[in-house]
Design an enzyme around this catalytic site. Structure first.
Site, short mmCIF file in Angstrom:
data_model
loop_
_atom_site.label_atom_id
_atom_site.label_comp_id
_atom_site.label_asym_id
_atom_site.label_seq_id
_atom_site.Cartn_x
_atom_site.Cartn_y
_atom_site.Cartn_z
N GLU A 56 -10.90 -10.87 -4.78
CA GLU A 56 -9.27 -10.64 -4.21
C GLU A 56 -8.77 -11.78 -3.84
O GLU A 56 -7.52 -12.25 -3.46
CB GLU A 56 -9.33 -9.86 -3.04
CG GLU A 56 -9.77 -8.21 -3.42
CD GLU A 56 -9.74 -7.21 -2.26
OE1 GLU A 56 -8.62 -6.59 -2.30
OE2 GLU A 56 -10.39 -7.17 -1.29
N ARG A 63 2.37 -9.38 0.00
CA ARG A 63 2.68 -8.62 -1.06
C ARG A 63 3.59 -7.36 -0.83
O ARG A 63 3.89 -6.83 -1.62
CB ARG A 63 1.29 -7.78 -1.57
CG ARG A 63 0.50 -7.00 -0.49
CD ARG A 63 -0.95 -6.72 -0.76
NE ARG A 63 -0.94 -5.45 -1.40
CZ ARG A 63 -2.33 -4.91 -1.69
NH1 ARG A 63 -3.28 -5.66 -1.19
NH2 ARG A 63 -2.38 -3.66 -1.88
N ARG A 65 -15.42 2.07 -2.01
CA ARG A 65 -14.89 1.07 -1.44
C ARG A 65 -15.17 1.00 0.10
O ARG A 65 -14.43 2.07 0.58
CB ARG A 65 -13.37 0.30 -1.88
CG ARG A 65 -13.33 -1.25 -1.06
CD ARG A 65 -12.07 -1.65 -1.38
NE ARG A 65 -11.20 -0.83 -0.80
CZ ARG A 65 -9.69 -1.24 -1.06
NH1 ARG A 65 -9.32 -2.19 -1.85
NH2 ARG A 65 -8.79 -0.65 -0.39
N ASP A 72 -4.31 -8.32 -3.90
CA ASP A 72 -4.50 -9.19 -3.07
C ASP A 72 -4.81 -10.71 -3.90
O ASP A 72 -4.27 -11.72 -3.20
CB ASP A 72 -5.86 -8.82 -2.25
CG ASP A 72 -5.43 -7.92 -0.99
OD1 ASP A 72 -4.08 -8.34 -0.55
OD2 ASP A 72 -6.03 -7.08 -0.83
N CYS A 76 -8.95 -3.49 -10.98
CA CYS A 76 -8.53 -2.34 -10.37
C CYS A 76 -7.12 -2.38 -9.53
O CYS A 76 -6.69 -1.74 -8.82
CB CYS A 76 -9.80 -1.64 -9.19
SG CYS A 76 -10.10 -2.67 -8.01
N HIS A 131 0.75 -1.39 -0.03
CA HIS A 131 0.01 -0.08 0.06
C HIS A 131 0.90 1.28 0.01
O HIS A 131 0.26 2.32 -0.57
CB HIS A 131 -1.08 0.05 1.08
CG HIS A 131 -1.95 -0.96 0.91
ND1 HIS A 131 -2.06 -2.19 1.56
CD2 HIS A 131 -3.09 -0.88 0.03
CE1 HIS A 131 -3.09 -2.87 1.12
NE2 HIS A 131 -3.82 -2.27 0.09
N ARG A 164 -10.47 4.13 -2.34
CA ARG A 164 -9.85 3.50 -1.02
C ARG A 164 -10.21 4.08 0.28
O ARG A 164 -9.36 5.09 0.58
CB ARG A 164 -8.47 3.34 -1.00
CG ARG A 164 -7.94 2.21 -2.05
CD ARG A 164 -6.54 1.84 -2.06
NE ARG A 164 -6.17 0.82 -2.78
CZ ARG A 164 -5.54 0.75 -4.04
NH1 ARG A 164 -5.49 1.96 -4.88
NH2 ARG A 164 -5.02 -0.45 -4.62
#
Ligand code: PEP
Ligand code: MG
Length: 565
Positions: free
Chosen positions: A429, A463, A331, A453, A500, A188, A295
């Site tokens: 995901e 990740r 989201r 994800d 996305c 992130h 987000r």
């Protein structure tokens, strides 16, 4: 002297090195020798003074009645409390506690007393007290973090790691580059650096170069190299590279008002991934067709409390106003794993990425979910809203979400508050979501594939771990096949399907993704125009053939060779 790393956000940056020292908040449990009592008391009083002075400096430039000023003031008052200081000094004297242990125990007692009152507003103060305790211990240990309020322009930050919450607090206007020892391509923090357009190099063991604070360094995050002590010749070459890059970006601006249509007339809808209102404004400036992923947790990483329903409603209305008729895909909060919110106490988990994350968290916390659902329902009266849910694997979870939406609608009816209709969608995901897709689709208007994800959970590869980035990329046969299965199923149920994850922002992957039948992509703002230009240069017929071949590959290397040529 140069060093390679993983370039997670492109660009060339010149600047002065600033090391963000990792705070050492460890507590020393040793019984203090008698001879150490006096110096230990002095260490404590000195550390308190140092922290007060840093906090006071932090107040400079803030409005006295602003929330941040008041919060800092509350911390200063606590540190100036003589009774509290005395309690700590007595613990050092009588119990022969180290200064750090005295702070830990006395502050913990204060925080626990407040928590026992069971008041949600005071709970955030208890959290602040624990944070202050950590900072004071860091000060005792001599590792109080760099005071970023004084960061000079064109600083290049060096750190072991920066969490998304820490990133949210950086004075971005003064930062020209970021170098981290850790961090994966789809972490992130990498996504945030890309969205902010700050060149960044992760997985770089820069300690080897012994770079001093203030030293001039150059970050070439196009080639993925950090240069310390660059020669004049190298500096000139990199200045030229920087200039060429900014000319290239300037050129891409010509695609701003164009549609994303291939040479043979195939249209692709391009949406943007955003984390706050100013990014939503940039979305329209860059000519995206709307927001494909908002987000919502990103804009709260710096917040002191959870915004109430009305504030969220106003924010969504502002966003709809900026988007001027284009859809806003909200989201719901995706917290947990590496994303904690400052005002939310998240219990420690051994495996947070496999723990109470995304909808698992919000379904367990209706006080967070319901205001967001109600705000979105109300905003849907004012524009086109798509509501999307993260980390749903099976129909039981979707049932619970749909039930919560119904409850919120009923509450709004009895409150006599108007609301509109929104489209309902899920992030895809996990492999389980793909395997269960036929039971999920009949209840949905759209799905959006979150390859960050999906890759992490399919490959069992964190990740954020740079050692796994290369071996387990999203552009791999397994992930392409999961994407294809999702597209095929969605077409049968006539449900819209978008992608996305960061894979949509990878220009090497566009041909295959569009060729597989994706008609909608949601992209990181910094890559939007580049992806549009790639589509405008492409040929859909050829891309379909390419995608068929790509789906038949069995090795990552074979796939990469195919798509890169
Ligand atoms: C994803 O997982 O691909 C995604 C888009 O969500 P996030 O990166 O916020 O987890
Ligand atoms: Mg995700």
């Amino acid at each position: 002297m140069s060093l390679a790393g993983v370039a997670v956000s492109s660009g060339v940056a010149f600047g002065q090195a600033v090391h963000l020292i990792e705070q050492d908040c460890s507590v020393d449990f040793h019984l203090l020798p008698k001879s150490e009592i006096k110096p230990e008391k002095q260490r404590l009083t000195q550390a308190v003074k140092e922290l007060i002075s840093i906090l006071e400096t932090g107040q400079n430039g803030l409005e006295i009645d602003s929330e941040n000023f008041q919060l800092i003031d509350a911390d200063i008052l606590l540190l100036q409390d003589e009774d509290l200081l005395n309690d700590m000094l007595i613990a050092i004297e009588n119990q022969r506690f180290s200064a750090s242990l005295a702070v830990d125990r006395i502050f913990d007692f204060q925080a626990s007393e407040i928590e026992a009152l069971n008041d949600p507003i005071l709970a955030s103060r208890a959290y602040d007290i624990r944070c202050l305790s950590n900072r004071l211990i860091a000060s005792i240990n001599g590792t109080l973090t760099w005071d970023l309020s004084h960061l000079r322009q064109a600083s290049i930050l060096f750190a072991k790691d920066i969490t998304p919450a820490e990133f949210a607090m950086l004075p971005q206007q003064n930062i020209s580059g970021i170098i981290l020892e850790t961090g994966g391509l789809t972490s992130h923090t990498a996504i945030l650096a890309r969205a902010a357009g700050i060149p960044a190099l992760f997985n770089c063991s820069y300690q080897e170069l012994s770079i001093r604070n203030g030293q001039t360094v150059i970050l070439d995050a196009i080639s993925g190299v950090l240069h310390a002590k660059p020669s004049q010749e190298l500096q000139s070459a990199l200045r030229l590279k920087q200039l060429n890059e900014s000319e290239r970006l300037q050129q891409l601006l010509t695609f701003k008002d164009k549609e994303a249509i291939t040479q043979d007339g195939h249209k692709v809808a391009l949406y943007a991934n955003v984390g706050n209102l100013s990014e939503i404004t940039r979305t329209t400036e860059l000519g995206a067709q709307g927001v494909g992923l908002f987000r919502t947790e990103f804009m709260l990483m710096n917040a002191t409390e959870y915004p109430n329903e009305q504030n969220q409603f106003l924010l969504y209305c502002d966003a709809l106003h900026v988007l001027d008729g284009c859809p806003l895909t909200i989201r719901t909060l995706d917290i947990g794993a590496d994303k904690d919110l400052p005002f939310e106490h998240h219990a420690h988990e051994e495996n947070p990425a496999l723990g109470i994350r995304g909808c698992r968290y919000t379904l367990a916390h209706p006080e967070l979910l319901k205001p967001q659902l109600k705000a979105a329902l109300r905003a849907a009266n004012h524009g086109s809203i798509r509501l999307m849910f993260p980390m749903i694997n099976q129909i039981e979870e979707l049932d619970s979400i749909l039930q919560e939406i119904e409850i919120c609608k009923q509450e709004l009816v009895s409150e006599e508050v108007g609301f509109g209709d929104f489209e309902i969608g899920l992030m895809i995901e996990t492999p389980a979501a793909v395997m269960n897709i036929n039971s999920l689709l009949p209840h949905l208007d759209f799905v959006s594939i979150g390859t960050n994800d999906l890759t992490q959970y399919t490959m069992a590869a964190d990740r954020g771990n740079p050692q796994l980035t290369k071996a387990f990329p999203s552009l791999s046969p397994a992930i392409l096949n999961l994407i294809k299965m999702t597209i095929t199923a969605a077409k049968v149920f006539d449900v819209k399907v978008s992608l996305c994850g960061e894979l949509a922002s990878d220009k090497r992957a566009v041909a295959v993704l569009v060729g597989m039948g994706l008609e909608e992509l949601s992209i990181n703002l910094s890559s939007l125009l580049e992806i549009k230009s790639t589509i405008c240069d492409g040929n859909y017929n050829n891309w379909q053939t390419l995608a068929n071949s790509a789906l038949k590959t069995s090795r990552v290397s074979e796939l990469h060779e195919l798509v890169c040529n």
